[in-house]
Design an enzyme around this catalytic site. Structure first.
Site, PDB file in Angstrom:
ATOM      1  N   ASP A 517      -0.752  -0.325  -2.202  1.00  0.00           N
ATOM      2  CA  ASP A 517      -1.392  -1.625  -1.966  1.00  0.00           C
ATOM      3  C   ASP A 517      -1.177  -1.978  -0.501  1.00  0.00           C
ATOM      4  O   ASP A 517      -0.045  -2.278  -0.081  1.00  0.00           O
ATOM      5  CB  ASP A 517      -0.770  -2.676  -2.898  1.00  0.00           C
ATOM      6  CG  ASP A 517      -1.481  -4.026  -2.815  1.00  0.00           C
ATOM      7  OD1 ASP A 517      -2.177  -4.279  -1.814  1.00  0.00           O
ATOM      8  OD2 ASP A 517      -1.306  -4.826  -3.746  1.00  0.00           O
ATOM      9  N   HIS A 518      -2.271  -1.970   0.269  1.00  0.00           N
ATOM     10  CA  HIS A 518      -2.148  -2.175   1.714  1.00  0.00           C
ATOM     11  C   HIS A 518      -1.777  -3.610   2.078  1.00  0.00           C
ATOM     12  O   HIS A 518      -1.474  -3.910   3.235  1.00  0.00           O
ATOM     13  CB  HIS A 518      -3.461  -1.793   2.392  1.00  0.00           C
ATOM     14  CG  HIS A 518      -3.285  -1.318   3.806  1.00  0.00           C
ATOM     15  ND1 HIS A 518      -2.056  -1.257   4.436  1.00  0.00           N
ATOM     16  CD2 HIS A 518      -4.190  -0.870   4.722  1.00  0.00           C
ATOM     17  CE1 HIS A 518      -2.200  -0.820   5.664  1.00  0.00           C
ATOM     18  NE2 HIS A 518      -3.491  -0.572   5.869  1.00  0.00           N
ATOM     19  N   ARG A 519      -1.795  -4.522   1.111  1.00  0.00           N
ATOM     20  CA  ARG A 519      -1.329  -5.882   1.377  1.00  0.00           C
ATOM     21  C   ARG A 519       0.187  -5.917   1.528  1.00  0.00           C
ATOM     22  O   ARG A 519       0.735  -6.832   2.148  1.00  0.00           O
ATOM     23  CB  ARG A 519      -1.755  -6.824   0.246  1.00  0.00           C
ATOM     24  CG  ARG A 519      -3.249  -6.999   0.082  1.00  0.00           C
ATOM     25  CD  ARG A 519      -3.575  -7.809  -1.141  1.00  0.00           C
ATOM     26  NE  ARG A 519      -3.094  -7.174  -2.370  1.00  0.00           N
ATOM     27  CZ  ARG A 519      -3.192  -7.714  -3.581  1.00  0.00           C
ATOM     28  NH1 ARG A 519      -3.751  -8.902  -3.735  1.00  0.00           N
ATOM     29  NH2 ARG A 519      -2.744  -7.061  -4.640  1.00  0.00           N
TER      30      ARG A 519
END
Length: 545
Positions: A517-519
């Protein structure tokens, strides 16, 4: 002697309405020209507490209605103007005269115009001026639309022009019926209260009897000398009533009803003049929504649906219904893919030494009645990497404003079953030996295929591993199992030539695909995590360090 009738105009105002600060006009019970009796209802007001009918205090003919539906009124506000007939003192009766006397009278009064000529001139009188009415501001407003043209015949209440300020738009309706003789403004002009909009000639000229026995009554006077009626203006729309530049209009009463229904005005089509929204439009919209069956959207929020297709027209087909688990998995995967910004990084681990060590434990595995696959080593190495990189063992919380760091390492293991994909969870993987992990993997995989897993055995995972084993492939993009932030995809190991600094040597390489999850995880975090995992698998001695 006879008595002459005289007409006076009286204004009716809002009486005491029980202390209400303001009430909304929700219905008009009369129209201009109606014969009104004492105590006859004129309008219906509605406050926050009650609805009430406002009666007339006088009898006569309604000549002017000073309010519109949706308007807010308080005690003392003017409602209407009514012409009330009364009687004056007696006047002499006309005396009978013979034909000779009448001829003399007509001859002597020849310079004066006869009654028919007066009536004719009244009919051709100068058109009445229609000004900008009270618009609630002294500042100039813009004319954004002309609703009529010269020569048009309009009825009372028809829209003449549309005005717009920086806060509201409003229509100016015709104060009386007649013919448009001149338009004195253009679109784009700025006007203020009292400025002339156009000239109108009344459609019905007053008529008089040709006998000059009695003077004309005030009610029969020419329109040119009568005071021009006050134009009735549709209640101004508040700023939020104009939903778009295309001009979606709604009055205060409609807006109030829309708020009560919880309806967005932009979603409703108006059937009134110029697309104005009516109460009936709101009621029909709500009825249609209630009657419309709820349908699940397979395309996700705001995404177009994939159209259904009849494949049988191309050849023979067989249709089977998906299992509940299969559909649940698909729904979860779609939700994760739509909500999580995925990034996948790939690498390969040299597991030549690991495989040699695993082969050397074959006898020990048979003694323990355990099948020792590469999976226990993968989970053991993964547990160490998760311990050293705690962000991979976290989850978003508080709407994305916080991260929950878990102080335990529970690893989910994707298992392919006839019923669909299932993910049992191995708890405290970092605290278990390779043998313990091998036994638990075998037990959970068996329960998954037999559909004997309990809900508790599939909950609480921090990270997931999905292995294609010997199925094949050199890499893929696994979907993050939210609310986790990472998943490791493992493809089939293969012998490949690897440069050792002097020559190419055959090494067994295991493809790894890390999705995250790039967040939460950035490229640097993922690179360090994957580099450590590759090192642990390449030299398993690091697992005890």
């Amino acid at each position: 002697m006879s008595k002459e009738s005289i007409v006076t105009k009286q204004q009716v105002t809002v009486p005491d309405i029980g202390g209400a600060e303001g009430a909304e006009v929700i219905e008009l019970l009369v129209a201009v020209g109606d014969e009104i009796s004492v105590d006859q209802g004129l309008i219906v007001l509605e406050s926050d507490k009650a609805s009430m009918e406002i009666p007339s205090t006088v009898a006569g003919v309604l000549v002017e209605l000073l309010v519109t539906e949706g308007q807010e009124l308080a005690e003392g506000a003017p409602l209407a103007v009514i012409e009330v007939a009364g009687e004056t003192a007696a006047v002499p009766e006309p005396q009978a005269v013979d034909s000779e006397t009448l001829a003399e009278v007509i001859t002597e009064s020849a310079p004066a115009e006869s009654a028919p000529s007066v009536a004719a001139k009244a009919a051709d009188a100068v058109s009445s001026r229609v000004p900008v009415p009270d618009i609630g501001t002294d500042e100039a407003v813009e004319v954004i639309e002309l609703s009529v043209k010269v020569g048009d015949t309009v009825a009372e209440g028809d829209s003449l022009v549309v005005l717009e300020s920086d806060k509201a738009s409003m229509e100016v309706p015709a104060p009386f019926g007649g013919e448009i003789t001149e338009i004195q403004v253009s679109e784009g002009d700025s006007v203020k209260q009292g400025d002339a909009l156009l000239l109108m000639k009344t459609s019905a000229a007053p008529q008089q009897d040709p006998v000059v026995a009695e003077p004309p009554k005030p009610a029969e006077a020419a329109p040119a000398i009568a005071p021009a009626p006050k134009p009735q203006v549709v209640a101004p729309l508040e700023a939020d009533a104009v939903e778009s530049s295309g001009g979606i209009y709604a009055g205060p009463a409609v807006r109030k009803l829309a708020r009560e229904f919880g309806v967005t005005l932009a979603e409703v089509s108006g059937s009134g003049p110029r697309g104005r929204l009516l109460k009936e439009d709101l009621q029909k919209y709500v009825q249609d929504r209630l009657n419309k069956p709820a349908t699940a959207t397979a395309g996700g929020a705001g995404l177009p649906l994939v159209p259904e297709m009849d494949f049988s027209k191309f050849g023979e087909v067989d249709i089977t219904q998906r299992s509940k688990l299969d559909k649940l998995t698909a729904s979860n995967m779609q939700r994760s893919w739509l909500n999580v910004p995925h990034v996948t990084q790939n690498d390969s681990a040299d597991i030549t030494e690991l495989e040699a060590f695993r082969a050397s434990l074959k006898v020990e595995a048979e003694r323990r009645s355990v099948k020792l696959t590469p999976m226990p080593f993968l989970i053991k190495a993964l547990a160490v990497a998760l311990r050293d990189h705690p962000k991979f063992c976290s989850s978003l919380a508080d709407g994305g404003d916080a991260l929950v760091y878990k102080k335990y390492i529970h690893i989910g293991m994707a298992v392919d079953t006839p019923a669909g994909l299932m993910v049992p969870v191995i708890r405290d993987a970092d605290k278990k030996s390779v043998w313990d992990l091998a036994e638990e993997i075998l037990e959970l995989a068996g329960k998954a295929k037999e559909r004997k897993l309990s809900p508790a055995q599939m909950q609480g995972g921090c990270f997931t591993i999905s292995s294609l084993g010997n199925i094949g492939g050199t890499g893929f993009t696994p979907i993050v199992n939210t609310p986790e932030v990472g998943i490791l995809g493992v493809s089939r190991a293969d012998i490949q030539p690897v440069w050792d600094g002097q020559d190419f040597a055959p090494r067994k390489m295991l493809p790894l695909s890390l999705s995250y999850d790039h967040r939460v995880i950035n490229g640097g975090d993922a690179g360090r995590f994957l580099t450590q995992l590759v090192a642990l698998l390449s030299d398993i001695r690091h697992l005890i360090m």
